[in-house]
Scaffold this motif. Structure first.
Motif, mmCIF file in Angstrom:
data_model
loop_
_atom_site.group_PDB
_atom_site.id
_atom_site.type_symbol
_atom_site.label_atom_id
_atom_site.label_comp_id
_atom_site.label_asym_id
_atom_site.label_seq_id
_atom_site.Cartn_x
_atom_site.Cartn_y
_atom_site.Cartn_z
ATOM 1 N N ASP A 158 -1.424 -5.049 8.807
ATOM 2 C CA ASP A 158 -1.285 -6.471 9.168
ATOM 3 C C ASP A 158 -2.227 -7.332 8.333
ATOM 4 N N GLN A 195 -1.802 -1.140 21.650
ATOM 5 C CA GLN A 195 -0.528 -1.853 21.805
ATOM 6 C C GLN A 195 0.381 -1.231 22.849
ATOM 7 N N ARG A 220 2.594 1.168 22.883
ATOM 8 C CA ARG A 220 3.973 1.395 22.486
ATOM 9 C C ARG A 220 3.902 2.641 21.612
ATOM 10 N N LEU A 237 5.999 1.660 16.535
ATOM 11 C CA LEU A 237 5.158 0.652 15.874
ATOM 12 C C LEU A 237 5.328 0.721 14.365
ATOM 13 N N ASP A 293 8.681 -0.832 13.598
ATOM 14 C CA ASP A 293 8.606 -2.283 13.772
ATOM 15 C C ASP A 293 7.951 -2.929 12.553
ATOM 16 N N SER A 294 6.922 -2.256 12.035
ATOM 17 C CA SER A 294 6.192 -2.824 10.900
ATOM 18 C C SER A 294 6.860 -2.510 9.575
ATOM 19 N N ARG A 333 11.160 -6.499 17.838
ATOM 20 C CA ARG A 333 10.010 -5.645 17.498
ATOM 21 C C ARG A 333 8.755 -6.099 18.249
ATOM 22 N N ASN A 334 7.670 -5.315 18.084
ATOM 23 C CA ASN A 334 6.436 -5.673 18.793
ATOM 24 C C ASN A 334 5.811 -6.923 18.177
ATOM 25 N N HIS A 364 2.864 -7.779 17.064
ATOM 26 C CA HIS A 364 2.042 -7.662 15.850
ATOM 27 C C HIS A 364 2.925 -7.610 14.619
ATOM 28 N N ALA A 365 3.941 -6.742 14.683
ATOM 29 C CA ALA A 365 4.818 -6.569 13.536
ATOM 30 C C ALA A 365 5.570 -7.865 13.258
ATOM 31 N N VAL A 403 9.992 -8.750 22.626
ATOM 32 C CA VAL A 403 9.877 -7.304 22.429
ATOM 33 C C VAL A 403 10.891 -6.587 23.321
#
Ligand SMILES: Cc1ncc(COP(=O)(O)O)c(C=O)c1O
Ligand SMILES: Cc1ncc(COP(=O)(O)O)c(C=O)c1O
Lengths: 478, 435
Positions: free
Chosen positions: A223, A316, A318, A323, A326-327, B353-354, B356-357, B370
């Motif tokens: 991030d 988080q 999750r 994660l 998602d990223s 998505r979450n 942060h992402a 989310v």
């Protein structure tokens, strides 16, 4: 209630290894011709391990590279076979890098990790492999070497967790996570000469909670990269997925329980000079910690990766796999030991068998560095060749060096029959770290030769390790 | 009852008879020592108070922190007692495997240090375990810590020798029971109670209960681990029996459902272990006997432990609008759009998505809900109008397809899923932004 039955630790042996062990005449010929000890690698056995990791990737819908940690074995055959299997490689020295390039890995499938000298960095930068940087200074050094931008990852360590404080063993490697800003500043300072492609860690632990904290720490770092506008898409989580060495969990539990009882003096010792493998008796209380690899590990290798990805991230809350997705992060891994599960064995000839009081001592034409199971704390019984099972016998295995400490096992191992001079012992599942990582030329004794065995129709055929190339058979002209 | 502070409420717990219809023993009266009624929630309140009381004044004066290796109940009690004196408390552990207990300790203001797992590559020169190393740091003078040392501290035994044990004798009209059952953690309670009972009657049969090897019952040791406990003396026990986590849960269910006793797993294990042991003897007995077991703590902290082992106990009624009820062909038929069409999307874009992402990179104009939250919202019905076109986005297009199928089933005519998800979007070189 002294348990006087033998305490075997039977290794897990998959069918490929089993069928090699059945080729008794071939194995004997090989040792007669090439000497004892002899390392045997099974490149064909790699495919199943690679596939198991790939299946976990598919299950979690993740992409990314599997880098084989070359340090686990010096074999050329294994390396070339992995090059053919579209796997990537993690090299940790100049020589490993040269070896990988020569085995057919293109630079885009190589990552250089660990402590590095200037020559290693130079060749890495020249050839354009990815470099996993251990410190901000290494980034400076690399920036000064490259022509085209060098692709780098930053390896982090010392992650902190929210709420519960996780005490981790201190690591020599990596940039402390609180210095991430400084490391990223360096990368940006060298924009044009360095291209940041990922964030990495490798932790020497079997603990999932520590790795979960580290992986979430890498996501936070990702991030931060994105906040700075650095397009970074990969997280490399290193190796350490583990291997299950034993066939039977109950044997392992029984053996460790009996060891504790022996250390407390509640039964006769199981070990040479009452060695406690880290346990000691302080006024009737067991102290210390068992300094052994947990040899029975039903969740290991690809299964361990699956478990890590299914673990809920501590902050988080999750699952880590989600994660990562998602990223949009690719997941890179560097398995060494786990990729070599069932991929090799060490053969050693029995030189002498003698009785000393209640003990049977067996001296081998090999030493504790040739089969470094003890050094790594992995306990498994060897396999007796030729196969006989008339009289289960517990023996100590002694090495061929003039050192009191040269014991191939410091515990009694169980063989299905009393060995005789000239028999062979096969130490199975030793390709990952136990074959050539520690071997030395002490006393001018030769280092074991290595052969690769592969299937040729119904039979196994062999060649010297360095002569193995995974070239497809030529089509026979009809 | 009027007290000056909560620690005065520790001890004097009732001894309650278990209904013979529940345990089925004919010749034996079985009693539970209800330690779960201690104010901080467990038997360990007694030991915590006894061990820490002499240390508190000095610690407060020097500004020291109280520290203990505890996975739960001792830590809970110490945190609360230390807190009453303005002294900080820290728990060091590698055994805290129940998340609620961690959260509870953090709530109480405790600090928690977790010990690392074993090294993957063994270092044979490292013969000291992290625990011993920790122990040494704690006991050094001027370390800033006072260590209650429950596994070795005789005060842990004394608390039960002078409290728990005599209370049982008093409630049995001055007689010791014929049998006593206790789970063994630090061995403090079983050792102290056994000593007190034997002062009355040397023939009391004492049964220690431990977990089977490689099993896990929070609060107690396995058959191997008891040997690492300084207070553990095998001579205290006539028998050491093993119980499994299954036994513990079975016993817990009997106590909570039939006996009005909200016991935790070790209470359940002690009940189950006692009944199993006694059932074998019952038919051979010719006179009435009494037996006592300890209910150490309460059930509420173990919900996740129970959920993991007996998910069926928590089967909730099915909820409406759940993606799990979709058929495979419904999901396969979910309406999708490709990246090109998505780039021209006229309506709402929901990124599943979450956060942060999402905050790091997302499609311009999208909003973030989310997936877990989105699922909750859909249980309640459509969260947007039918005329509002909606594009759902997730990492690879699988989750969004499921939700698109569900919304379609719920009657939304203009919902779409981004095929290949945001990863396909990125791979196509389409624009991602951050705010
Ligand atoms: C950076 C790095 N990656 C990967 C590995 C491989 O670990 P393993 O063989 O346990 O998978 C190591 C081992 O030391 C390492 O240091
Ligand atoms: C839930 C639970 N049950 C039983 C025990 C056992 O008590 P003792 O430590 O006195 O052996 C403990 C101790 O920590 C515990 O936490």
């Amino acid at each position: 209630m002294t348990d006087s039955r033998p305490l075997p630790l039977t290794p897990r042996i998959e069918p490929d290894t089993q069928s090699v062990l059945a080729e008794e005449a071939l194995l004997r010929q090989l040792v007669d011709g090439l000497g004892s000890p002899l390392n045997v690698v099974l490149p064909d056995a790699l495919a199943a391990n690679v596939e198991a990791f790939r299946a976990v990737y598919r299950h979690h819908r993740l992409r990314g590279r599997i880098y084989f940690a070359h340090k686990a074995n010096r074999s050329a055959a294994l390396l070339r076979r992995l090059a053919a299997a579209e796997v990537a490689v993690d090299v940790a020295s100049l020589e490993e890098l040269q070896h990988a390039l020569g085995a057919g890995f293109t630079p885009d499938r190589i990552i250089a990790t660990g402590p590095k000298n200037r020559e290693f960095l130079w060749l890495a930068a020249r050839t354009g492999v990815i470099v996993s940087a251990d410190s901000p200074d290494e980034l400076d050094e690399l920036a000064a070497l490259g022509r085209a931008p060098v692709r780098v990852m930053v390896r982090l360590s010392g992650f902190v967790s929210p709420g519960v404080q996780m005490i981790s063993r201190r690591s020599r490697f990596g940039v402390p996570s609180e210095q991430l800003t400084e490391a990223l500043d360096r990368v940006e300072k060298h924009a044009g000469r360095l291209e940041l492609v990922g964030i990495a860690y490798h932790l020497d632990t079997i603990g999932i909670p520590e790795k979960a904290i580290a992986l979430e720490g890498c996501l936070t770092a990702l991030d931060e990269c994105r906040r700075r506008g650095l397009p970074v898409w990969s997280i490399d989580i290193g190796g350490g997925f583990g291997v299950n060495y034993l066939a039977d969990g109950e044997q392992w539990e029984r053996w460790t329980s009996e060891l504790a009882r022996a250390v407390l003096g509640h039964r006769p010792p199981l070990t040479w000079n009452e060695h406690g493998y880290g346990l000691r008796n302080e006024a009737g209380t067991l102290r210390g910690a068992l300094g052994l690899y947990p040899a029975f590990r039903p969740v290991s290798g690809a299964g361990y990766l699956d478990q890590l990805l299914s673990t809920v991230a501590p902050a988080q809350r999750r699952p880590l796999g989600e994660l990562l997705l998602d990223s949009m992060a690719d997941l890179d891994i560097e398995p060494g030991r786990a990729l070599l599960d069932q991929c090799g064995l060490v053969l050693a000839r029995v030189l002498e068998v003698r009785s000393e009081g209640p003990d049977t001592l067996v001296r081998l034409e090999a030493n504790a560095r040739d089969v470094s199971l003890e050094e790594h704390g992995v306990l498994m019984d060897p396999v007796l060749i030729p196969h006989r099972s008339d009289e289960p016998t517990e023996v100590f295995l002694l090495g061929n060096l003039c050192l009191e400490s040269d014991l191939i096992t410091r515990r009694r191992v169980t063989l299905p029959a009393r060995p005789r001079p000239g028999d062979l012992l096969a130490f199975v599942n030793t390709a990952g770290y136990f074959m050539d990582f520690s071997a030395s030329r002490a006393l001018h004794q030769p280092i074991a030769r290595k052969v690769a065995v592969h299937r040729a129709g119904e039979r196994w055929s062999w060649c010297l390790d360095e002569h193995y190339w995974p070239v497809p058979e030529r089509e026979e002209a009809a | 009852m009027r007290f000056d502070d909560m620690t005065e409420a520790i001890g004097n717990t009732p001894l309650v008879r278990i209904d013979p219809a529940v345990h089925g023993l004919r010749q034996i009266d079985l009693y539970a020592k209800m330690e779960l009624l201690n104010p901080f929630g467990s038997l360990k309140d007694r030991a915590a108070l006894q061990m820490v009381r002499p240390l508190l004044a000095g610690a407060a004066e020097r500004g020291d922190t109280v520290v203990e290796l505890s996975s739960g109940n001792t830590a809970k009690a110490l945190a609360m007692i230390a807190g009453m004196h303005g002294v900080p408390f820290k728990s060091v552990t590698n055994r805290m495997k129940v998340p609620e207990i961690k959260d509870l300790l953090l709530l109480l203001g405790a600090e928690i240090d977790e010990l690392p797992g074993q090294a993957e590559c063994l270092d044979p020169t490292d013969t000291e375990d992290p625990l011993s190393r920790m122990h040494r740091t704690l006991s050094a003078n001027g370390s800033g810590y006072v260590h209650t040392d429950q596994y070795f501290n005789e005060q842990n035994v004394e608390a039960h020798l002078h409290g728990t044990g005599p209370e049982i004798v008093k409630d049995l009209d001055g007689r010791a029971p014929d049998f006593f059952f206790a789970c063994v953690g630090t061995a403090g309670s079983s050792t102290g109670v056994a000593r007190a009972l034997r002062q009355h009657d040397p023939d009391v049969r004492v049964v220690g209960l431990v977990a089977a090897k490689s099993d896990f019952i929070p609060g107690i040791r396995t058959i191997d681990e008891v040997h690492e406990v300084g207070l553990f003396d095998p001579g205290v026990y006539d028998t050491v029996d093993t119980i499994t986590s299954d036994d513990a849960v079975d016993g817990l269910l009997t106590l909570v459902r039939r006996c009005g006793t909200p016991a935790g797993p070790t209470g359940g294990g002690a009940f189950q272990g006692a009944v199993r042991h006694l059932r074998a003897l019952d038919p051979t007995l010719t006179s009435r006997k009494t037996a006592v077991f300890i209910v150490c703590d309460r059930v509420e902290s173990y919900l996740s432990y129970l959920r993991e082992r007996r998910p069926a106990l928590f089967g909730r009624p099915p909820r409406r609008n759940d993606t799990r009820d979709l058929a495979a062909d419904e999901i396969a038929a979910a309406p999708t759009v490709d990246v090109e069409e998505a780039a021209r999307w006229p309506g709402l874009i929901v990124d599943l998505r979450n956060p942060h992402a999402y905050q790091a990179l997302h499609i311009d104009g999208s909003i973030n809900i989310v997936d877990e939250l989105f699922a909750e919202m859909l249980h309640g019905g459509l969260p947007f109008g039918r005329r509002q076109p909606v594009l759902l986005v997730c990492p690879v297009g699988e989750k969004s397809a499921r939700y698109a199928a569900l919304l379609t089933r719920m009657g939304h005519p203009a919902v779409r899923s981004l095929a290949g998800g945001i990863i396909a979007w990125r791979d196509a070189g389409a624009r991602l932004v951050r705010d």
